[in-house]
Motif scaffolding. Structure first.
Motif, PDB file in Angstrom:
ATOM      1  N   PRO A 122       0.811  -1.232   0.000  1.00 10.80           N
ATOM      2  CA  PRO A 122       0.000   0.000   0.000  1.00 10.80           C
ATOM      3  C   PRO A 122       0.839   1.275   0.000  1.00 10.80           C
ATOM      4  CG  PRO A 122      -0.857  -1.588   1.583  1.00 10.80           C
ATOM      5  CD  PRO A 122       0.461  -2.130   1.105  1.00 10.80           C
ATOM      6  N   ALA A 123       2.086   1.190   0.438  1.00 12.91           N
ATOM      7  CA  ALA A 123       2.948   2.374   0.457  1.00 12.91           C
ATOM      8  C   ALA A 123       3.198   2.913  -0.949  1.00 12.91           C
ATOM      9  CB  ALA A 123       4.280   2.035   1.135  1.00 12.91           C
ATOM     10  N   TYR A 124       2.998   2.065  -1.966  1.00  9.69           N
ATOM     11  CA  TYR A 124       3.276   2.474  -3.346  1.00  9.69           C
ATOM     12  C   TYR A 124       2.009   2.557  -4.190  1.00  9.69           C
ATOM     13  CZ  TYR A 124       7.803   1.119  -1.539  1.00  9.69           C
ATOM     14  OH  TYR A 124       8.921   0.999  -0.749  1.00  9.69           O
ATOM     15  N   GLU A 125       0.879   2.769  -3.539  1.00 10.97           N
ATOM     16  CA  GLU A 125      -0.366   2.897  -4.270  1.00 10.97           C
ATOM     17  C   GLU A 125      -0.282   4.037  -5.283  1.00 10.97           C
ATOM     18  OE1 GLU A 125      -5.124   3.785  -3.447  1.00 10.97           O
ATOM     19  OE2 GLU A 125      -3.889   2.877  -1.862  1.00 10.97           O
ATOM     20  N   GLY A 126      -0.636   3.735  -6.534  1.00 10.76           N
ATOM     21  CA  GLY A 126      -0.580   4.733  -7.594  1.00 10.76           C
ATOM     22  C   GLY A 126       0.806   4.965  -8.150  1.00 10.76           C
ATOM     23  N   LYS A 127       1.793   4.208  -7.678  1.00 12.24           N
ATOM     24  CA  LYS A 127       3.175   4.418  -8.117  1.00 12.24           C
ATOM     25  C   LYS A 127       3.805   3.179  -8.743  1.00 12.24           C
ATOM     26  CE  LYS A 127       3.930   8.721  -6.905  1.00 12.24           C
ATOM     27  NZ  LYS A 127       4.374   9.743  -7.897  1.00 12.24           N
ATOM     28  N   VAL A 128       2.973   2.194  -9.099  1.00  9.90           N
ATOM     29  CA  VAL A 128       3.457   0.954  -9.706  1.00  9.90           C
ATOM     30  C   VAL A 128       3.186   1.009 -11.210  1.00  9.90           C
ATOM     31  CG1 VAL A 128       3.134  -1.552  -9.819  1.00  9.90           C
ATOM     32  CG2 VAL A 128       3.105  -0.382  -7.600  1.00  9.90           C
ATOM     33  N   ASN A 129       4.107   0.458 -11.995  1.00  3.55           N
ATOM     34  CA  ASN A 129       3.922   0.410 -13.441  1.00  3.55           C
ATOM     35  C   ASN A 129       3.928  -1.033 -13.938  1.00  3.55           C
ATOM     36  OD1 ASN A 129       5.591   0.565 -16.399  1.00  3.55           O
ATOM     37  ND2 ASN A 129       3.775   1.824 -16.133  1.00  3.55           N
ATOM     38  N   GLY A 185       8.296  10.521 -12.698  1.00  3.69           N
ATOM     39  CA  GLY A 185       7.937  10.282 -11.311  1.00  3.69           C
ATOM     40  C   GLY A 185       6.556   9.696 -11.126  1.00  3.69           C
ATOM     41  N   ASP A 186       5.926   9.250 -12.221  1.00  5.01           N
ATOM     42  CA  ASP A 186       4.590   8.670 -12.130  1.00  5.01           C
ATOM     43  C   ASP A 186       4.616   7.215 -11.687  1.00  5.01           C
ATOM     44  OD1 ASP A 186       3.363  11.025 -12.886  1.00  5.01           O
ATOM     45  OD2 ASP A 186       3.468  10.556 -15.022  1.00  5.01           O
ATOM     46  N   ALA A 187       5.801   6.644 -11.576  1.00  2.79           N
ATOM     47  CA  ALA A 187       5.965   5.294 -11.029  1.00  2.79           C
ATOM     48  C   ALA A 187       7.342   5.202 -10.384  1.00  2.79           C
ATOM     49  CB  ALA A 187       5.817   4.239 -12.124  1.00  2.79           C
TER      50      ALA A 187
END
Length: 368
Positions: A169-176, A236-238
């Protein structure tokens, strides 16, 4: 996650290693020059970084034969293109796990290895005939191989030994992720603990669906091709994701980004991209092109410019002129260690591609 997927850019410069021009070599002229005919155009369906325009133009001049390279962004796109009617390829660069699909679709014919004597240059570490054959007959010859590891921003991500970090969850929205069902599904299967990621049980399929459903909130956008992924990470989107090609990591490093990659403990999907020929491409000049692509000189330039592994072993790569700084960012040194191969899971034919595609498409649309 965005439901729309950006069209891949065909400019491969962002994933090419600087200094490619210095590695250029002259290819030998054919013993007989024939007048250029309409059927002396070789059409490639190839990948970003694989055939730089100056190389194929050089070969075309030397052999009085035009080569047209059409770059694709995924294995699924590669399969669909010939059926569109707009492209009639002579050569397709197919990962081994998809060869049976292309064969069944009538897109490739049995490969005549006797016309490619430079196949002897392929490193013996790569057991390619095991994966590139169907019913005992070779279907294609390797051009490049590589791992699809976990890639991450080392300034942000600290735990990198398991695929489970993609669900953190720490990387929500930051995974590609990248848009290729054939190449992505095995990683999901490894994550859920499938016994064989290419032959899933109904229960394992259910676990994969659950994993993809929970992964969706982690992802803002799905990449299409190497360039697209590089742009997403650079912006920086992922900060981490499933890596389609380590050239993406290399390109980010060249931009001053502290990106690295790791081989998770569950196993790392590994591809061998092979040149398969269509019925149209089953002719001597096409085999000559493929044979020249496997010379140490051509492979040295390819490895140097793209930071891909090519097909040479490390000793032959050095002899052909690949510099140590390039070798260090490939898997060539790693491949000398037998334990390295134990961490890899080479793509193979799967049990039900249609089922996988339906689940993948539902995942992308948010209907899973």
């Amino acid at each position: 996650m965005s439901d729309s997927i950006a069209k891949p850019r065909l400019d491969r410069r962002s994933v090419l290693k600087a200094g490619a021009a210095g590695a250029a070599v002259a290819l030998a002229m054919p013993s007989i020059i024939r007048p250029a005919m309409a059927d002396d155009t070789i059409v490639l369906l190839t990948w970003e970084t694989y055939h730089d325009d100056p190389w194929i133009e050089e070969w075309s001049r030397a052999n009085n034969t035009k080569v047209q390279a059409i770059r694709i962004g995924s294995e699924d796109e590669l399969f669909q293109q010939p059926f569109s009617g707009a492209v009639h390829p002579d050569v397709m660069y197919i990962e081994t796990g998809s060869l049976a699909r292309f064969k069944a679709g009538g897109l490739i014919v049995d490969f005549d290895v006797s016309q490619v004597p430079n196949a002897k240059n392929i490193t013996p570490k790569l057991d390619w005939k095991k994966y590139a054959s169907i019913d005992g007959k070779v279907q294609a010859v390797p051009y490049n191989w590589g791992t699809q590891p976990l890639m991450y921003d080392a300034d942000v991500v600290k735990t990198t030994d398991s695929w489970s970090v993609l669900w953190d969850p720490a990387y929500e929205g930051k995974v590609n992720m990248f848009d290729d069902c054939s190449l992505t599904f095995p990683m999901i299967a490894l994550h859920v603990g499938a016994k064989d990621p290419f032959n899933l049980t109904d229960d394992e399929f259910k676990k994969c669906e659950d994993a993809l459903r929970s992964l969706r909130k982690q992802i803002r956008v799905i990449a299409r091709g190497f360039d697209d992924a590089s742009t997403i990470y650079a912006a920086g989107d992922a900060v981490l994701g499933y890596c389609q090609n380590v050239a993406v990591v290399t390109s980010l490093q060249q931009k001053g980004k502290n990106f690295k990659y790791s081989l998770p403990k569950e196993g790392t999907p590994t591809w061998i991209d092979c040149a398969g020929v269509s019925a149209k491409g089953n002719r001597p000049i096409v085999y000559k092109f493929l044979n020249d692509n496997l010379t140490p000189e051509w492979q040295s330039r390819f490895i140097t410019s793209s930071s891909n592994n090519g097909v040479l072993n490390v000793a032959d790569a050095r002899k052909a002129g690949v510099k140590e700084e390039t070798i260090k960012i490939t898997n060539l040194l790693d491949a000398e260690d037998p334990s390295f191969w134990e961490k890899l899971v080479v793509f193979q034919k799967n049990e039900d591609l249609d089922r996988r595609l339906q689940i993948w498409n539902d995942f992308k649309s948010g209907t899973l």
